[in-house]
Motif scaffolding. Structure first.
Motif, PDB file in Angstrom:
ATOM      1  N   THR A  94      36.824  54.001  29.703  1.00 54.78           N
ATOM      2  CA  THR A  94      36.523  52.578  29.557  1.00 54.78           C
ATOM      3  C   THR A  94      37.672  51.819  28.910  1.00 54.78           C
ATOM      4  OG1 THR A  94      34.910  51.007  28.687  1.00 54.78           O
ATOM      5  CG2 THR A  94      35.371  52.935  27.340  1.00 54.78           C
ATOM      6  N   TYR A  95      38.418  52.488  27.974  1.00 56.13           N
ATOM      7  CA  TYR A  95      39.556  51.825  27.343  1.00 56.13           C
ATOM      8  C   TYR A  95      40.721  51.704  28.312  1.00 56.13           C
ATOM      9  CZ  TYR A  95      36.898  52.765  23.122  1.00 56.13           C
ATOM     10  OH  TYR A  95      35.908  52.812  22.171  1.00 56.13           O
ATOM     11  N   VAL A  96      40.930  52.741  29.107  1.00 56.44           N
ATOM     12  CA  VAL A  96      41.977  52.692  30.125  1.00 56.44           C
ATOM     13  C   VAL A  96      41.669  51.600  31.142  1.00 56.44           C
ATOM     14  CG1 VAL A  96      43.095  53.983  31.983  1.00 56.44           C
ATOM     15  CG2 VAL A  96      42.552  55.129  29.832  1.00 56.44           C
ATOM     16  N   ALA A  97      40.408  51.527  31.567  1.00 60.39           N
ATOM     17  CA  ALA A  97      40.006  50.531  32.555  1.00 60.39           C
ATOM     18  C   ALA A  97      40.157  49.117  32.011  1.00 60.39           C
ATOM     19  CB  ALA A  97      38.555  50.777  32.986  1.00 60.39           C
ATOM     20  N   TYR A  98      39.819  48.920  30.750  1.00 60.36           N
ATOM     21  CA  TYR A  98      39.911  47.573  30.170  1.00 60.36           C
ATOM     22  C   TYR A  98      41.352  47.078  30.168  1.00 60.36           C
ATOM     23  CZ  TYR A  98      39.436  43.702  26.902  1.00 60.36           C
ATOM     24  OH  TYR A  98      39.475  42.450  26.319  1.00 60.36           O
ATOM     25  N   GLY A  99      42.282  47.912  29.731  1.00 67.34           N
ATOM     26  CA  GLY A  99      43.677  47.494  29.678  1.00 67.34           C
ATOM     27  C   GLY A  99      44.275  47.277  31.053  1.00 67.34           C
ATOM     28  N   ALA A 100      43.986  48.175  31.996  1.00 66.00           N
ATOM     29  CA  ALA A 100      44.549  48.057  33.341  1.00 66.00           C
ATOM     30  C   ALA A 100      43.975  46.859  34.090  1.00 66.00           C
ATOM     31  CB  ALA A 100      44.287  49.343  34.119  1.00 66.00           C
ATOM     32  N   THR A 101      42.672  46.643  33.980  1.00 66.52           N
ATOM     33  CA  THR A 101      42.060  45.524  34.702  1.00 66.52           C
ATOM     34  C   THR A 101      42.495  44.169  34.142  1.00 66.52           C
ATOM     35  OG1 THR A 101      40.091  45.792  33.289  1.00 66.52           O
ATOM     36  CG2 THR A 101      40.027  46.771  35.505  1.00 66.52           C
ATOM     37  N   GLU A 102      42.916  44.145  32.887  1.00 67.55           N
ATOM     38  CA  GLU A 102      43.447  42.890  32.341  1.00 67.55           C
ATOM     39  C   GLU A 102      44.708  42.473  33.086  1.00 67.55           C
ATOM     40  OE1 GLU A 102      44.606  40.893  28.014  1.00 67.55           O
ATOM     41  OE2 GLU A 102      44.499  43.081  28.231  1.00 67.55           O
ATOM     42  N   GLN A 103      45.583  43.440  33.357  1.00 67.29           N
ATOM     43  CA  GLN A 103      46.799  43.142  34.117  1.00 67.29           C
ATOM     44  C   GLN A 103      46.473  42.844  35.584  1.00 67.29           C
ATOM     45  OE1 GLN A 103      49.672  42.758  32.517  1.00 67.29           O
ATOM     46  NE2 GLN A 103      48.540  43.273  30.649  1.00 67.29           N
ATOM     47  N   LEU A 104      45.521  43.570  36.136  1.00 67.94           N
ATOM     48  CA  LEU A 104      45.136  43.327  37.528  1.00 67.94           C
ATOM     49  C   LEU A 104      44.508  41.945  37.702  1.00 67.94           C
ATOM     50  CD1 LEU A 104      43.621  46.827  38.418  1.00 67.94           C
ATOM     51  CD2 LEU A 104      45.795  45.874  39.218  1.00 67.94           C
ATOM     52  N   PHE A 105      43.731  41.511  36.728  1.00 66.10           N
ATOM     53  CA  PHE A 105      43.145  40.184  36.835  1.00 66.10           C
ATOM     54  C   PHE A 105      44.232  39.105  36.812  1.00 66.10           C
ATOM     55  CE2 PHE A 105      41.982  36.330  34.540  1.00 66.10           C
ATOM     56  CZ  PHE A 105      41.125  35.772  35.475  1.00 66.10           C
ATOM     57  N   LYS A 106      45.231  39.264  35.959  1.00 62.53           N
ATOM     58  CA  LYS A 106      46.318  38.290  35.913  1.00 62.53           C
ATOM     59  C   LYS A 106      47.010  38.189  37.268  1.00 62.53           C
ATOM     60  CE  LYS A 106      47.291  38.834  30.970  1.00 62.53           C
ATOM     61  NZ  LYS A 106      48.287  39.280  29.958  1.00 62.53           N
ATOM     62  N   GLU A 107      47.128  39.317  37.961  1.00 67.44           N
ATOM     63  CA  GLU A 107      47.716  39.291  39.298  1.00 67.44           C
ATOM     64  C   GLU A 107      46.806  38.550  40.273  1.00 67.44           C
ATOM     65  OE1 GLU A 107      49.918  40.004  42.766  1.00 67.44           O
ATOM     66  OE2 GLU A 107      50.433  39.870  40.644  1.00 67.44           O
ATOM     67  N   CYS A 108      45.497  38.724  40.139  1.00 73.13           N
ATOM     68  CA  CYS A 108      44.558  38.020  41.018  1.00 73.13           C
ATOM     69  C   CYS A 108      44.577  36.519  40.751  1.00 73.13           C
ATOM     70  CB  CYS A 108      43.144  38.561  40.815  1.00 73.13           C
ATOM     71  SG  CYS A 108      42.900  40.276  41.301  1.00 73.13           S
ATOM     72  N   SER A 109      44.728  36.133  39.502  1.00 71.80           N
ATOM     73  CA  SER A 109      44.612  34.731  39.108  1.00 71.80           C
ATOM     74  C   SER A 109      45.867  33.914  39.374  1.00 71.80           C
ATOM     75  CB  SER A 109      44.249  34.651  37.624  1.00 71.80           C
ATOM     76  OG  SER A 109      44.222  33.326  37.173  1.00 71.80           O
ATOM     77  N   ARG A 110      47.027  34.526  39.334  1.00 73.73           N
ATOM     78  CA  ARG A 110      48.268  33.753  39.382  1.00 73.73           C
ATOM     79  C   ARG A 110      48.498  33.060  40.718  1.00 73.73           C
ATOM     80  NH1 ARG A 110      52.672  35.870  42.025  1.00 73.73           N
ATOM     81  NH2 ARG A 110      52.461  38.014  42.827  1.00 73.73           N
ATOM     82  N   HIS A 111      47.903  33.553  41.799  1.00 76.46           N
ATOM     83  CA  HIS A 111      48.142  32.979  43.122  1.00 76.46           C
ATOM     84  C   HIS A 111      47.519  31.596  43.280  1.00 76.46           C
ATOM     85  CE1 HIS A 111      49.805  36.753  44.752  1.00 76.46           C
ATOM     86  NE2 HIS A 111      48.915  37.340  43.965  1.00 76.46           N
ATOM     87  N   ALA A 112      46.537  31.272  42.464  1.00 74.50           N
ATOM     88  CA  ALA A 112      45.883  29.956  42.559  1.00 74.50           C
ATOM     89  C   ALA A 112      45.868  29.263  41.208  1.00 74.50           C
ATOM     90  CB  ALA A 112      44.464  30.116  43.090  1.00 74.50           C
ATOM     91  N   ASP A 113      46.797  29.623  40.335  1.00 74.16           N
ATOM     92  CA  ASP A 113      46.820  29.036  39.000  1.00 74.16           C
ATOM     93  C   ASP A 113      47.128  27.539  39.070  1.00 74.16           C
ATOM     94  OD1 ASP A 113      46.557  28.971  36.325  1.00 74.16           O
ATOM     95  OD2 ASP A 113      48.497  29.897  35.858  1.00 74.16           O
ATOM     96  N   TYR A 114      46.636  26.798  38.105  1.00 70.49           N
ATOM     97  CA  TYR A 114      46.830  25.350  38.070  1.00 70.49           C
ATOM     98  C   TYR A 114      46.818  24.879  36.625  1.00 70.49           C
ATOM     99  CZ  TYR A 114      41.900  24.859  36.911  1.00 70.49           C
ATOM    100  OH  TYR A 114      40.688  24.933  36.280  1.00 70.49           O
ATOM    101  N   THR A 115      47.301  23.696  36.406  1.00 68.74           N
ATOM    102  CA  THR A 115      47.238  23.050  35.089  1.00 68.74           C
ATOM    103  C   THR A 115      46.829  21.592  35.281  1.00 68.74           C
ATOM    104  OG1 THR A 115      49.584  22.421  35.169  1.00 68.74           O
ATOM    105  CG2 THR A 115      49.045  24.540  34.130  1.00 68.74           C
TER     106      THR A 115
END
Length: 330
Positions: free
Chosen positions: A115-136
């Motif tokens: 669960t600790y490995v998954a938490y850290g890895a998915t944090e980076q994976l989510f950033k990759e998912c989010s950056r393609h449609a990021d906005y301000t």
């Protein structure tokens, strides 16, 4: 209930054991094993009987030592300190690197560390998912600033990339969420190939990172200071995510037309003026990325360094090819 009464049998037993300990030369053989298994601390004070005894050669128990020694118990020198692991004759711990030590720990206690490995890895994976449609929304960040609105009353921001520049989608919170959902969905499809005991944890952590980021955006850009209001929108987002999973799964199984319809409803809001070529590009790109994920090893995905390559625009050449079936006479 407290009482001053003492059982005669218990008192007799305690008295007999005290006499045996004070006169070890009278110790009968049949009590040796019994006293050897009994803690001295239960009958005497720690100051009178130390925890370590000088045992005569050949003695294997405290009872044996008492039977062959003087009535007075001798104190021994204090126990030596822990030996230096690096000293000769000792077996030092292997000098493992942090990464290797983590791998060994994960093998030995995978249920605890996963669960600790998954938490850290998915944090980076989510950033990759989010950056393609990021906005301000720069206006909101200014003191007293107000976000511009579109015709639907949504806060409009500023974004870059294929989704905003080529397809001309409006940089809003909903657009960001739906495009991020597409990338998260493709990773979720790959997580299903993980061991059955681990896959749910990876899926859940990825979703948790999305909701944490979504709530931050609500407070930062959209003025949702009240927790109750944010929770209401988060519940709606969760329902949308469940619908996305079902719709895109159906599209993967039933074909590109069904998948394109699901994308049209969620990302393009079922707009009749949607560019069908852009819609076809998204379908082709999703198929290509899911195939890449399928060929990747678990380590490549779980390492957190996965990247979605290119953009849907790269499939335009294939989309513009004329189908041979259209040339056939009915």
């Amino acid at each position: 209930m407290a009482t001053n009464h003492t059982c005669r049998v218990c008192l007799s037993s305690l008295t007999k054991k005290s006499r045996l300990l004070s006169s070890p030369h009278l110790l009968p053989h049949k009590f040796a094993s019994y006293i050897g298994s009994t803690s001295l601390r239960s009958l005497t004070s720690p100051s009178r009987y130390p925890t370590q005894l000088d045992l005569p050669t050949g003695s294997t128990s405290i009872a044996g030592a008492l039977a062959h020694s003087d009535p007075v118990v001798k104190k021994t020198s204090p126990a030596p300190k822990n030996p230096d692991p690096a000293s000769p004759g000792q077996n030092p711990l292997p000098a493992l690197s942090t990464a290797r030590l983590a791998q060994q720990l994960r093998k030995r206690a995978s249920g605890t560390t996963e669960t600790y490995v998954a938490y850290g890895a998915t944090e980076q994976l989510f950033k990759e998912c989010s950056r393609h449609a990021d906005y301000t929304i720069p206006e909101v960040l200014k003191k007293g600033g107000v976000a511009p609105k579109n015709d639907a009353g949504e806060d409009v921001g500023v974004g870059t990339g294929w989704w905003y520049e080529s397809v001309h989608l409006t940089p809003t919170f909903n657009t960001w969420a739906q495009i991020t959902f597409i990338h998260m969905y493709m990773l979720t499809v790959r997580f299903r190939l993980f061991p059955a005991a681990h896959a749910p944890s990876w899926h859940q952590h990825l979703l948790d990172h999305f909701f944490h980021n979504a709530e931050d955006r609500m407070a930062m850009y959209h003025g949702m200071a009240a927790r109750s209001i944010r929770n209401k929108y988060l519940k709606d987002l969760y329902i949308q995510w469940r619908g996305v999973l079902a719709a895109y799964d159906e599209g993967l199984v039933k074909g590109d037309a069904v998948l394109a319809t699901a994308i049209w409803r969620n990302v393009f809001k079922a707009d009749q003026a949607t560019d069908v070529r852009a819609l076809a590009e998204v379908v082709g790109w999703m198929r290509r990325e899911i195939k890449r994920l399928d060929k990747a090893s678990d380590g490549e995905v779980s390492g957190g360094g996965w990247r979605f390559v290119g953009d849907p625009n790269e499939a335009r050449a294939d989309v513009m090819l004329e189908s041979q079936m259209m040339k056939e006479k009915v």
